[in-house]
Write a protein that holds these residues in place. Structure first.
Motif, PDB file in Angstrom:
ATOM      1  N   GLN A 186      32.894  38.082  39.270  1.00 54.19           N
ATOM      2  CA  GLN A 186      34.204  38.484  39.767  1.00 54.19           C
ATOM      3  C   GLN A 186      35.307  37.569  39.240  1.00 54.19           C
ATOM      4  OE1 GLN A 186      35.580  37.799  43.908  1.00 54.19           O
ATOM      5  NE2 GLN A 186      35.730  40.028  44.041  1.00 54.19           N
TER       6      GLN A 186
ATOM      7  N   ASN B  38      30.025  41.677  32.533  1.00 51.95           N
ATOM      8  CA  ASN B  38      29.905  41.960  33.962  1.00 51.95           C
ATOM      9  C   ASN B  38      28.563  42.600  34.304  1.00 51.95           C
ATOM     10  OD1 ASN B  38      31.227  43.862  36.595  1.00 51.95           O
ATOM     11  ND2 ASN B  38      31.474  41.660  36.501  1.00 51.95           N
TER      12      ASN B  38
ATOM     13  N   GLY C 139      33.339  42.637  40.787  1.00 52.87           N
ATOM     14  CA  GLY C 139      34.238  43.004  39.697  1.00 52.87           C
ATOM     15  C   GLY C 139      35.674  42.754  40.113  1.00 52.87           C
TER      16      GLY C 139
ATOM     17  N   ALA D  79      35.939  38.553  35.761  1.00 53.68           N
ATOM     18  CA  ALA D  79      36.535  39.892  35.723  1.00 53.68           C
ATOM     19  C   ALA D  79      38.020  39.833  36.068  1.00 53.68           C
ATOM     20  CB  ALA D  79      35.807  40.827  36.686  1.00 53.68           C
TER      21      ALA D  79
END
Length: 353
Positions: free
Chosen positions: A74, A52, A278, A77
């Motif tokens: 994202q 990330n 995230g 994540a």
């Protein structure tokens, strides 16, 4: 795992695979470009390879407002977070912490601290230092199961992970390669080695890598301190307390300082970062874990400084409560990401062989 998260990650991975602009950024893209079709296991593996760092997002020409609307950090994540919850043993505990991490962490620390405060009734049979509050045998009886449980839990979770991603048979060379990459935190250098853009779109920085190094090596130093003290106690009949110029104290103090400093910096960077890159649902749980880890180090250092004062019993109860909470919650917190990432790097090394 949640189908919609996998479908979105698959859509974006297919576009990235066609573009290949970010081919050299980190270990995610060579692994991604080696695929032709993205199974659920392949997406889980890619998600756990990702650090990330967000460099690919800021370099990408297909992010919003482009119609492709790519946000690979994202997407990965979300898959990564969902995989940890799904693979956790037991699963319900993993899901509960990530939804209510801060509340669970605080309640667990306070609950265990009260337990240790009440356990003073067990006495010490004339022990010195901390053992004057709680006997050595009582500490062992409490912490040994608490240390074994997370090992079993994480072991089961990693076995599930290995099967899910369809990893090749394990070899020692793969583990060594993964350990080398993990020790250097290679991928937190960013795609070009200048650092990542985690906290600032327009600036490359090694701050996040350095904070991770501080936490990782601080934790290992604290673990080494406990291990050395155990050897001294059982093999050389040298029980605690130990003086400042002793290996357990030197390792523990240096490790505690590194851990606290690293956790403070990680929280600072996380608060400055763009949450939309995230897993939004996990933000509270991630901050709660980092805060808990930092508090373990801070309470240990405070206990050392005020270990001869009248408030030592209360400080000891709080510190032991934090340590016990940390170990029992470890398989379900962000701490598990280190084990998953090491396993992902090992599987990646096997795949590239």
């Amino acid at each position: 795992m949640q189908t919609e998260l996998l479908q979105e990650a698959r859509r974006q991975a297919e576009i990235c695979n066609a573009c290949r602009y970010c081919e050299g950024y980190c270990s995610v893209f060579p692994a991604l470009h080696a695929e032709r079709a993205f199974s659920d296991g392949a997406l889980t593996q890619l998600a756990n390879l990702c650090h990330n760092c967000r460099g690919c997002y800021y370099a990408c020409q297909y992010t919003a407002p482009h119609e492709f609307d790519l946000n690979l950090p994202q997407a990965l994540a979300n898959v990564r977070q969902d995989s940890w919850e799904d693979l956790a043993f037991p699963r319900a505990a993993g899901q509960a912490f990530h939804k209510n991490g801060a509340l669970i962490a605080v309640a667990t620390v306070l609950g265990f601290a009260l337990m240790f405060w009440a356990a003073r009734a067990l006495g010490s049979n004339g022990g010195e230092g901390f053992y004057a509050v709680l006997s050595h045998n009582a500490m062992v009886a409490i912490f040994l199961p608490a240390f074994v449980f997370p090992l079993i839990s994480i072991g089961v979770s990693l076995r599930r992970y290995w099967k899910r991603v369809g990893a090749k048979p394990l070899k020692a060379a793969h583990v060594i390669k993964a350990l080398q990459e993990a020790a250097k935190l290679k991928n937190l250098k960013g795609g070009h080695g200048d650092g990542c853009n985690f906290e600032d779109e327009d600036r490359f920085s090694h701050a996040r890598r350095m904070a991770h190094h501080a936490v990782m090596y601080g934790f290992l130093l604290c673990f080494a301190s406990t291990s050395v003290a155990t050897v001294m106690h059982y093999l050389f009949a040298m029980p605690a307390p130990y003086g400042l110029i002793s290996l357990p104290k030197l390792l523990g103090i240096s490790g505690g300082v590194l851990m606290v400093a690293g956790c403070i910096e990680m929280i600072r960077l996380k608060l400055r970062s763009d949450r939309n890159l995230g897993a939004n649902a996990a933000f509270g749980g991630e901050v709660a874990f980092v805060g808990l880890l930092g508090f373990v180090g801070f309470s240990g250092l405070t206990l050392y400084v005020l270990g001869q004062s009248t408030i030592m019993p209360a400080l000891l109860a709080i510190h032991l409560g934090a340590v016990l909470a940390f170990f029992l919650l470890m398989p379900f917190t962000k701490m598990a990401h280190g084990f998953y990432r090491l396993t992902a790097l090992t599987a990646d090394a096997a795949q590239r062989e």
